[in-house]
Scaffold this motif. Structure first.
Motif, short mmCIF file in Angstrom:
data_model
loop_
_atom_site.label_atom_id
_atom_site.label_comp_id
_atom_site.label_asym_id
_atom_site.label_seq_id
_atom_site.Cartn_x
_atom_site.Cartn_y
_atom_site.Cartn_z
N SER A 174 5.35 27.82 -10.59
CA SER A 174 3.98 27.40 -10.33
C SER A 174 3.74 25.94 -10.69
O SER A 174 4.20 25.46 -11.73
CB SER A 174 3.01 28.27 -11.13
OG SER A 174 1.69 27.78 -11.03
N ASN A 175 2.98 25.26 -9.84
CA ASN A 175 2.60 23.88 -10.16
C ASN A 175 1.79 23.80 -11.45
O ASN A 175 1.78 22.78 -12.13
CB ASN A 175 1.75 23.29 -9.02
CG ASN A 175 2.56 23.07 -7.75
OD1 ASN A 175 3.78 23.08 -7.77
ND2 ASN A 175 1.87 22.88 -6.65
N GLU A 176 1.11 24.89 -11.81
CA GLU A 176 0.18 24.84 -12.93
C GLU A 176 0.86 24.84 -14.29
O GLU A 176 0.25 24.47 -15.29
CB GLU A 176 -0.79 26.03 -12.81
CG GLU A 176 -1.67 25.92 -11.57
CD GLU A 176 -2.54 27.14 -11.34
OE1 GLU A 176 -2.35 28.16 -12.05
OE2 GLU A 176 -3.42 27.09 -10.47
N THR A 222 -0.13 32.99 -9.41
CA THR A 222 -0.14 31.52 -9.47
C THR A 222 1.08 30.88 -8.80
O THR A 222 0.95 29.88 -8.09
CB THR A 222 -0.28 31.03 -10.92
OG1 THR A 222 -0.26 29.61 -10.95
CG2 THR A 222 0.82 31.58 -11.82
N THR A 226 0.50 28.41 -5.41
CA THR A 226 0.78 26.97 -5.51
C THR A 226 1.99 26.57 -4.67
O THR A 226 2.03 25.46 -4.14
CB THR A 226 0.99 26.55 -6.97
OG1 THR A 226 2.09 27.26 -7.56
CG2 THR A 226 -0.26 26.79 -7.81
#
Length: 453
Positions: A174-176, A222, A226
């Motif tokens: 995930s980018n997060e 997520t 993403t």
């Protein structure tokens, strides 16, 4: 507080502190203590954080591992376990491979052997958090690592940040993770969605054509959202059009409704964002529905062992990014050493799940040696120093501003079965991507690291 204090200095400080406190006791009785002496000693003291100092005082140092041994990512979790075991074995034995990785690595960590405690995270955030908390409180673990699911990884980095214990993802796409959910005590050594998609999109456009119509299969959490977002961004820059995005639950078994919806479009590329067993099931069912007779397949963030689960016949021509492939030993000496050691111990070729677990232990161990101790803020600052290690994918470093690993990885094309030279020869490397060329600019993903204490 002094940064990067050596172990010897720390011991001297404790001796001086005891001497000052003894003098203070005598001074209270005799009125002889200088007013500033006690204040200096107390200001130089370090309060307990996480499992420190208890976790640094025994005969060994404990690493707590949360690996997904059940659930849709169990194959990757089992491979991570093998990577952790190999790394700990090499450090405890002072294996010659350490010299090539970093001059900071020695036999043991601070002269002590490493000990593993581990638990099955079951691909569930709550289970992973409970295990990590238990490792820190009960086992005095000085480092936590593990994850395949980004939901698990994000939950773990948050609890480890609260507990002032360094946490390393094994895999988290995930980018997060190093974006809006980044944490001072969280580190991601592996590549992730943004990097993978930025690397894969131009290769896919060159291999499959510029004017393609893409249909997405996206797991509903997520990582999936993403990755699809980044893949759309970079493929549309190459002239591709997104015609549908089919969102499915993590761990889905039946993809028929999603595949029927895709079949009713004019898409000519299936972008399978699903990971692990989900990806394998989706691709096999897509073949059963006849979709692969008219569509090409791209897996922008490919899981280890998908090629074995799906088989060479279905993976031939598929464009994938993966964190490591064993033929990288032809380019990097440390890859050759890693592959040979893994093959000797486990009788098979390593995949990226094992490599990233191995990497996490090496990066942490080298940072502890540079810090000269296990005091958590000192270790974090050592990890943020920009030190470069030579690993199986080439030079590796951590970006201090968001704790993202700057790591190289391959973009590959699946081989036809007739072209495989051995049972593990599933892919041809199209390009080894340098991490520095595809990592997002600082601030793009919204990371704001918190305090050290």
């Amino acid at each position: 507080m002094k940064d990067n204090k050596t172990l010897g200095q720390a011991m001297q400080t404790q001796v001086k502190r005891r001497s000052v406190l003894k003098a203070g006791a005598a001074g209270v009785a005799g009125g002889m203590l200088m007013p500033g002496a006690a204040r200096v000693a107390l200001a130089d003291d370090k309060k307990p954080l996480g499992a420190w100092p208890a976790g640094s005082e025994g005969d060994s140092i404990v690493l707590g591992l949360t690996v997904d041994l059940t659930g849709p990512y169990s194959a990757q979790g089992a491979a991570q376990q093998r990577g952790y075991e190999l790394a700990v074995e090499h450090i405890n034995n002072g294996d010659p491979i350490l010299k090539g990785i970093s001059p900071d690595l020695k036999k043991g960590v601070l002269g002590k052997p490493l000990k593993i405690v581990s638990a099955d995270a079951e691909t569930k955030p709550n289970t992973g958090v409970q295990s990590a908390t238990r490792f820190i409180h009960d086992n005095k673990a000085m480092m936590i690592s593990g994850s395949t699911s980004s939901a698990v990884a994000i939950a773990l980095e948050k609890v480890c940040n609260r507990e002032h214990t360094p946490y390393f993802t094994a895999i988290s796409g995930s980018n997060e993770t190093t974006g809006v959910d980044c944490q001072r005590y969280g580190f991601r050594p592996c590549y992730f969605a943004y990097m993978a998609c930025k690397a894969v999109a131009p290769v896919a456009a060159k291999e499959l054509g510029k004017n393609r119509k893409a249909a997405y299969l996206t797991p509903d959490y997520t990582y999936g959202h993403t990755t699809t977002q980044s893949m759309k961004e970079f493929t549309e820059k190459e002239g591709w059009t997104t015609v549908t995005n089919q969102v499915h639950p993590l761990g889905a078994k039946d993809y028929s409704s999603y595949l029927i919806n895709i079949a009713n479009t004019d898409a000519d590329v299936l972008v399978c964002v699903a990971y692990g067993a989900d990806a394998a099931n989706a691709i096999k069912q897509a073949k059963q529905f006849g979709l692969l007779d008219k569509m090409k397949v791209v897996v922008p963030y490919s899981s280890a062992y998908i090629e074995e689960e799906v088989g060479a016949d279905l993976m031939a021509g598929v464009i994938v990014a993966q964190g490591f492939w064993w033929t990288m030993q032809d380019k990097y000496p440390e890859a050759k050493h890693f592959v040979e050691a893994y093959q000797k111990k486990f009788k098979g070729m390593p995949r990226d799940s094992s490599f990233y677990a191995y990497l996490a232990v090496m990066v942490w161990a080298a940072a502890v040696e540079r810090a000269g101790g296990l005091y958590p803020p000192d270790v974090i600052k050592s990890l943020e120093s920009g030190a470069v290690l030579n690993l199986a994918t080439g030079p590796f470093s951590i970006r201090p501003e968001d704790h993202q690993g700057i790591v190289n990885f391959p973009v590959m094309r699946g081989k036809k079965k007739a072209d495989m030279k051995n049972p593990d020869d599933y892919y041809e490397i199209v390009q080894i991507v340098e991490g520095k060329d595809v990592v997002p600019d600082l601030g793009v993903l919204g990371c704001k690291l918190g305090d050290y204490i």
